[in-house]
Write an enzyme that holds these catalytic residues in place. Structure first.
Site, mmCIF file in Angstrom:
data_model
loop_
_atom_site.group_PDB
_atom_site.id
_atom_site.type_symbol
_atom_site.label_atom_id
_atom_site.label_comp_id
_atom_site.label_asym_id
_atom_site.label_seq_id
_atom_site.Cartn_x
_atom_site.Cartn_y
_atom_site.Cartn_z
ATOM 1 N N TYR A 46 2.766 2.125 13.540
ATOM 2 C CA TYR A 46 3.213 3.176 12.632
ATOM 3 C C TYR A 46 2.567 4.510 12.968
ATOM 4 C CZ TYR A 46 -0.884 1.320 10.052
ATOM 5 O OH TYR A 46 -2.115 0.842 9.700
ATOM 6 N N HIS A 52 0.834 -1.191 0.000
ATOM 7 C CA HIS A 52 0.000 0.000 0.000
ATOM 8 C C HIS A 52 0.876 1.252 0.000
ATOM 9 C CE1 HIS A 52 -2.721 -2.809 2.583
ATOM 10 N NE2 HIS A 52 -2.829 -3.092 1.304
#
Length: 468
Positions: free
Chosen positions: A133, A70
């Site tokens: 993240y 992605h």
């Protein structure tokens, strides 16, 4: 096995901007501790100050969990809280590195900075792996993404566990091969004031580049309370403010003063707020009128401002506002000549019509042509020059307005002696309305720009080319 007590260190990869960090992990029989994200230490090692706004955690209970690839329109700081992953990153940005691949393993002692547009994927190598993240934008359904198939033959990622043996979501299985990927474009550039002299020069410089947008007053109302929602601002990397109120004499009237402050300060403050909140670089054009012109040497960028009139005061106030944004270029210029009516065209017209003008000879500076300003702005942005203020004018010997008028006459085949020099006071002695005070000395020192590798034409060379 997590490696303890490594020093904090950054390591470049084969993908531009993708940087692996070693993280110091301190452990004993009770467990371990680490600083997973420490802005001051990590930016000192070259990490962009990317301004994270959201923290996400993906927990994976089984070995072989595979996700990706992605590429989102934001930056990521990726690390592992528990467990271990094999990570694969593919550059899906427009440009020469499109398709480049980098792989490595991450455990709690390593992290990686993933720049906007680089495709991200991973496969867990241990059970109970927590993949974390930080991102510098909030998730949005309107954001533009790109995806790559995990099994793409061109990327040829050597997965530790064959993809045929792991669980992959139907959505990830349906991602295109590299030949069908839509590359992520660079963050957009917005030119505000696109119909003005400088705006038109920027249009000519950037042309129809798809990532550059142009806004006029009708397109973007800087006074609107809804400005922060007027665009998806996180898609923009740069705003170039080419809009300004420049009617220096009219600014001395009640209505002009109001309009000058609205355009040169209030509107600029609105742009600065948008830039600060969204991590955007703001380019703002300033003026020699922020100085009183009394120095007997060229003005440097760090000289204190001391404006004489309303116009200069509003420009100095606008500069002060822009200087509070983390990412800014204040481009200070003087005696601007561009498309449309201007001093040079007026003098050429007078010469052609046989009119002998009286022109001010006690103001000294250098002409600056808008295409040189546009070129200089692009140089600062594309060279990665340090943020701050830069003087940007034509180079060469300073001249008075009368000197320039004589040069225009000579270049157009007329007798320069037809131009008579007069003082500023003499020139405006018969004026009927308010006259703004002018700085007598408008020469700006160009050393800081030259140190970045930026060069401008001499004002005389640019004048000769302008007149054809």
């Amino acid at each position: 096995m997590t490696e303890y007590s490594k020093p904090l260190a950054a390591h470049e990869t084969t993908i531009p901007g993708l940087v692996v960090f070693d993280l110091p992990v301190h452990g004993d029989a009770r467990g371990w501790f680490k600083e997973n994200w420490q802005r001051e230490k990590m930016t000192a090692l070259g990490l962009p100050d990317f301004g994270p706004v959201q923290n996400n955690i993906s927990f994976n209970d089984a070995v072989g969990t595979t996700r990706g690839i992605h590429a989102e329109p934001w930056d990521k700081w990726v690390s592992v809280a528990t467990g271990r992953i094999f990570g694969a990153w593919v550059d899906l940005r427009e440009g020469p590195s499109f398709g480049a691949v980098y792989t490595t393993e991450l455990d709690p002692s390593k992290a990686i900075f993933v720049p906007r547009g680089v495709g991200n994927s991973y496969q867990t190598l241990e059970p109970d792996t927590a993949y974390t993240y930080l991102v510098n934008d909030h998730w949005s359904p309107t954001a533009e993404y790109s995806f790559l198939n995990l099994a793409d033959e061109t990327a040829a990622i050597d997965w530790p566990i064959p993809l045929s043996d792991v669980e992959i979501s139907p959505k990830d299985l349906a991602h295109p091969r590299l030949a069908g990927v839509v590359p992520i474009p660079p963050r957009k550039i917005l030119v505000v004031g696109a119909n003005g002299q400088l705006g038109r020069a920027l249009r000519a410089s950037y042309g129809d580049a798809p990532h550059v947008e142009y806004a006029t007053r009708d397109d973007l109302d800087l006074a609107s309370p809804d400005l922060t929602a007027a665009r998806r601002w996180r898609d923009y990397g740069t705003i170039i403010n080419a809009a300004a109120y420049t009617k220096v004499d009219l600014a001395e009237t009640a209505d002009g003063r109001r309009d000058a402050w609205a355009a040169n300060v209030t509107g600029v403050a609105a742009l600065a707020r948008v830039a600060t909140e969204n991590g955007i670089t703001l380019v703002h054009v300033s003026s020699d009128y922020v100085f009183d012109g009394s120095l007997d040497r060229p003005y440097r960028e760090d000289d204190p401002v001391c404006p004489l009139g309303v116009y200069g005061q509003t420009k100095a106030a606008g500069d002060a506002v822009v200087a509070t944004t983390a990412r800014h270029y204040i481009v200070r210029t003087s005696w601007v000549i561009g498309d449309g009516n201007n001093f040079v065209r007026t003098m050429a017209s007078l010469a052609e019509r046989g009119i002998d003008p009286k022109v001010v000879d006690d103001q000294v500076g250098r002409l600056t042509f808008t295409d040189d300003i546009a070129r200089g702005i692009r140089h600062l942005l594309e060279s990665g020059a340090a943020y701050g203020t830069y003087n940007l004018t034509g180079s060469g010997d300073p001249q008075s307005w009368a000197d320039i008028a004589r040069r225009v006459f000579a270049l157009t085949g007329h007798d320069p002696a037809r131009v008579t020099g007069v003082s500023t006071d003499e020139y405006f002695a018969s004026a009927s309305g308010p006259i703004a005070p002018r700085p007598r000395g408008s020469v700006l020192d160009l050393g800081r720009l030259v140190d970045t590798g930026g060069l401008t034409r001499t004002a005389d060379e640019a004048l000769a080319r302008y007149l054809g």
